[in-house]
Every structure is written in C-alpha cells, then in structure tokens.
Design a protein around this motif. Structure first.
Motif, PDB file in Angstrom:
ATOM      1  N   SER A   1       0.386   6.539  -0.962  1.00  0.00           N
ATOM      2  CA  SER A   1       1.536   6.027  -0.084  1.00  0.00           C
ATOM      3  C   SER A   1       2.244   4.999  -0.199  1.00  0.00           C
TER       4      SER A   1
ATOM      5  N   PHE B   1       3.448   5.284   6.206  1.00  0.00           N
ATOM      6  CA  PHE B   1       2.280   4.527   6.678  1.00  0.00           C
ATOM      7  C   PHE B   1       1.225   4.375   5.469  1.00  0.00           C
TER       8      PHE B   1
ATOM      9  N   THR C   1      -2.649   8.763   6.110  1.00  0.00           N
ATOM     10  CA  THR C   1      -1.342   9.451   6.273  1.00  0.00           C
ATOM     11  C   THR C   1      -1.665  11.014   6.100  1.00  0.00           C
TER      12      THR C   1
ATOM     13  N   ASP D   1       4.782  13.036  -0.809  1.00  0.00           N
ATOM     14  CA  ASP D   1       3.359  12.207  -0.304  1.00  0.00           C
ATOM     15  C   ASP D   1       2.511  12.876   0.837  1.00  0.00           C
TER      16      ASP D   1
END
Ligand SMILES: Nc1nc2c(ncn2[C@@H]2O[C@H](COP(=O)(O)OP(=O)(O)O)[C@@H](O)[C@H]2O)c(=O)[nH]1
Ligand SMILES: [Mg+2]
Length: 402
Positions: free
Chosen positions: A213, A225, A233, A252
């Motif tokens: 992330s 986040f 995440t 992601d």
C-alpha cells in the motif's frame, strides 16, 4: 470504519506445536507472526505454549499434561482467549473450550476476525461475512453457549457493528443469502473491470505488511491505508498511474500469509480476480524480514493456486533502508552460503541472476531507487502496451526520458 471501542485489549495466550514440518526455529517464527496477528486483532499475548508432538491429539490437539498447564495459566491470569497456530477441527475446538472454559480460536478464526474488523467496502464485507459463516457453521454445535459471559471480542466480531449470529438455522440462511449477494456484486465488478478498457493492468502482490500500500501511494499518488499491522488493507484499490505519458492501472489488495487454508483463498477469489486478470505482477518483498524467502514461497504457492504464477512478474525488494545482513557465521558460511547471508549487493547479483534481471531494490518509505522502479515498470508496461496497440508505439519512446 475501524472502531476504536471494538479494539479493547484482550488477554490471550498462544499455543503452537513443534514437529517434523515445523522445527523449533520455525515454530517460534510462526508464533511471532501469530502474536502480531493477535496484536492486530486487539489482543495482548501473555504467554506462549509449545509442545513437541508429531501427531496432534485428535480430540484436543495438544496432550492432556500440556492442556492442564494451559488451563492453570488461563485460570490464574484472567485470560479471555487461547489461540492455536494450527487449524483445529470443529470437534477439537469444542473439546478444548470445554476444558479451558474460555474462547478458543485458531489462526484462521483470528485472521477472519481481523478481516471482519478491517473490511471497508460492502463487497469486502460480504466476502468476509460469508467466509466467517462458512468457517463457523461446522463449529456451532454448543459453541460458546457455556461462555455466555465472555461472548464478544476477538473471533466474535462481524464486519458490521453487530456480533455474528450463532444460530445454525439462521447461519445457513445467511450463507445462501450472502452467496446470492456476491453473485450480483461479482457481475457488477466484472462489468466495471470490463469498462476499464484496454489499459495495461499491473497488480501489486506480496506477503502482508511488506509495503504494497505504501508503494501504491507513492506510485499512484493515492491515499491507501498503510499501517504496521497484518492485513491493514483488505479492499482492492485500483488507480490510474502515468509514467512518462504512459497510462496504466495499478491495483493494491489484500496481502497473503502462511497457513492460509485454500478454502479461505477461495472466498476471496473474486478479490483475486484483480491479480488473475493483471498483465503484470509486481511481487513486493520485505527484504528486512528474516524470513522473506519463506514469504516469497508462500505467495508463489497462492499464485499457483489461482493460476497466476506464470504471469510476467517483477520482483521488488522493499525496505532496503532497514535491511541488515545477518552477521557472518563461520559454520553457516560454509553450509548455507548458497541460500542466506548475502549483502545487499550480493542479493542483487543473485536475484538479478535468478530472476533474469527482473529484480528491483527500493525503499517505498524513503523513496529510494524509485526512479529505477519507475523506469523498469515503464519498460515492462510499454512492452505490453505496444503489443496491444502497435499503431501508437511511437508515442512511448523506449526508455524513460525524465
Ligand atoms: N522502513 C520501511 N518501512 C516501510 C517501507 N515500506 C513500507 N513500510 C512500512 O511497513 C508497514 C506496512 O506497510 P503497508 O504498505 O501497509 O504494507 P502492505 O500490507 O503490504 O500493504 C507500514 O508501517 C509502512 O510504513 C520501507 O521501504 N521501509
Ligand atoms: Mg496494504
């Protein structure tokens, strides 16, 4: 929303075993990871128990002597949950609970609890809820009914504010409802993916907490986040990234972890579509972690399960800022020189060699070697792009001009 109030600290103890598949060193490392998971779920580990046992006891997993030890500790220290590193059968879980008189979880139950706390979108929440109920259903008989007082907390949280339902009939209905709901969302998602057009798609994959992330945020100037916790995440984020005029999509999503049962991977299959449909994978590795090679293998194992192991892949070794080569040990120098204890330069040589020059070394946090990263990703994406749109290859020169 991650509710602070639901993160009340719970006192837990961990139980792991040592056998031919996990030696003392490995067992310790698994328990370190389990402690990190417990911490992520809002627990504090008061003690760890290990037992050397080749075949787990079919009724109680560990032997009765060890169980008494655990019971004594639990009883004297106001422990509210006991977490086993290995998968327990529903029967074992029930039996152990009767003996210890506290909540008993295994690694999967703990991971599901973290997922439940962290899923943000309705899609992720639905997936988590389904996985939770599927995990719970065979375990429901008599589950925790004798523990009325201690209900709630780790292992009992649903993706919403409410606690998960524990009535078998209701649970069955919920499961079929959630499945139907997922089919509908899946259709919407696949239409959305279809609408993204022919842009090249790059997916970040890797073990949990390696910096996916963080890298996504640097590369795509996004605001995903990132936190030093496992599974910070869970939701998939897709962003358009432009490097040297060349646009592509980067995604992601949830990281992988060891001892993740296939059945759980199965529940997240739709999330993993992002990976399956990607043109290029960036396999992010935390090079500062002492067991990163083990992590690489686990990730590859899951990629294999979702038939994505043969995709074009760039290995990206992250966190070089905190990488410390282990001090040379003369005995190991002779024995293990081929596998471990290389300096960064040497790693580079090894991986460059093994990965056919496909390895990168960066620090997403300090933004070290991000130019090198952009350059390589540009080259790879460009290659895929011009194969797809041969007529506009002149738009994207070979090599990135800064
Ligand atoms: N020292 C260092 N820490 C990093 C680096 N990249 C990420 N981190 C930290 O590692 C933790 C996990 O990062 P995150 O991006 O959430 O990992 P993810 O689970 O793979 O998405 C966070 O605390 C990040 O700040 C890096 O290059 N160096
Ligand atoms: Mg992440």
């Amino acid at each position: 929303m991650i509710e602070e109030k639901s993160l009340e600290v719970e006192k837990t103890v961990l139980v792991g075993i040592i056998n031919s598949r996990q030696d003392v060193v490995q067992s310790k490392e698994y328990l370190d990871e389990l402690a990190f998971l417990a911490y992520t779920a809002g627990g504090v580990v008061m003690h760890r128990f290990t037992q050397k046992i080749d075949l787990p006891n079919p009724k109680t997993f560990i032997g009765s002597g060890k169980m008494q030890e655990v019971f004594k500790f639990v009883d004297e220290n106001d422990i509210s949950s006991v977490i086993f590193d290995d998968e327990l059968t529903p029967a074992q879980q029930g039996n152990i609970e009767k003996i210890l008189k506290v909540k008993v979880l295994d690694r999967i139950g703990l991971i599901l609890d973290i997922f439940a706390q962290r899923a943000q979108t309705s899609y992720a929440r639905t997936q988590v809820e389904l996985a939770q109920y599927q995990y719970l259903l065979p375990r429901l008989k008599g589950l925790w009914t004798h523990l009325e007082r201690q209900r709630g907390g780790i292992g009992m949280r649903g993706p919403g504010e409410t606690e998960i339902e524990t009535d078998r009939r209701i649970v069955r209905d919920k499961i079929s409802l959630l499945k139907k709901k997922l089919i509908v969302i899946d259709k919407q998602m696949s239409t959305q993916r279809g609408n993204r057009g022919a842009l090249v798609r790059v997916a970040l994959v890797g073990y949990t907490n390696v910096g996916k992330s963080t890298l996504m945020n640097v590369a795509a100037k996004s605001n995903v986040f990132a936190e030093n916790k496992l599974f910070a995440t869970l939701d998939t984020t897709v962003r358009k990234v432009v490097i040297g005029n060349l646009p592509f999509l980067m995604s992601d999503t949830v990281g992988f972890i060891r001892k993740l049962p296939t059945q759980l991977v199965e529940s997240f299959k739709s999330t993993l579509d992002e990976v399956q449909e990607a043109d290029l994978l960036l396999h992010i590795v935390d090079i500062s972690h002492p067991n990163f090679e083990d992590h690489i293998n686990s990730v590859n194992q899951i990629l294999k399960e979702i038939k994505s192991l043969d995709k074009p892949t760039l290995m990206v070794f992250n966190k070089i800022d905190i990488y410390e080569p282990e001090p040379w040990d003369e005995a190991e120098l002779v024995e293990q020189r081929g596998e471990k204890h290389f300096s960064l330069e040497e790693w580079k040589q090894t991986w460059m060699f093994r990965m056919n020059g496909q390895a990168l070394f960066i620090s997403a946090l300090n933004k070290d070697n991000l130019d090198g990263f952009r350059q390589r990703v540009y080259d790879e994406v460009r290659e895929i792009h011009v194969t797809r749109f041969p007529y506009n290859h002149f738009l994207y020169p070979e090599g990135l001009e800064e």
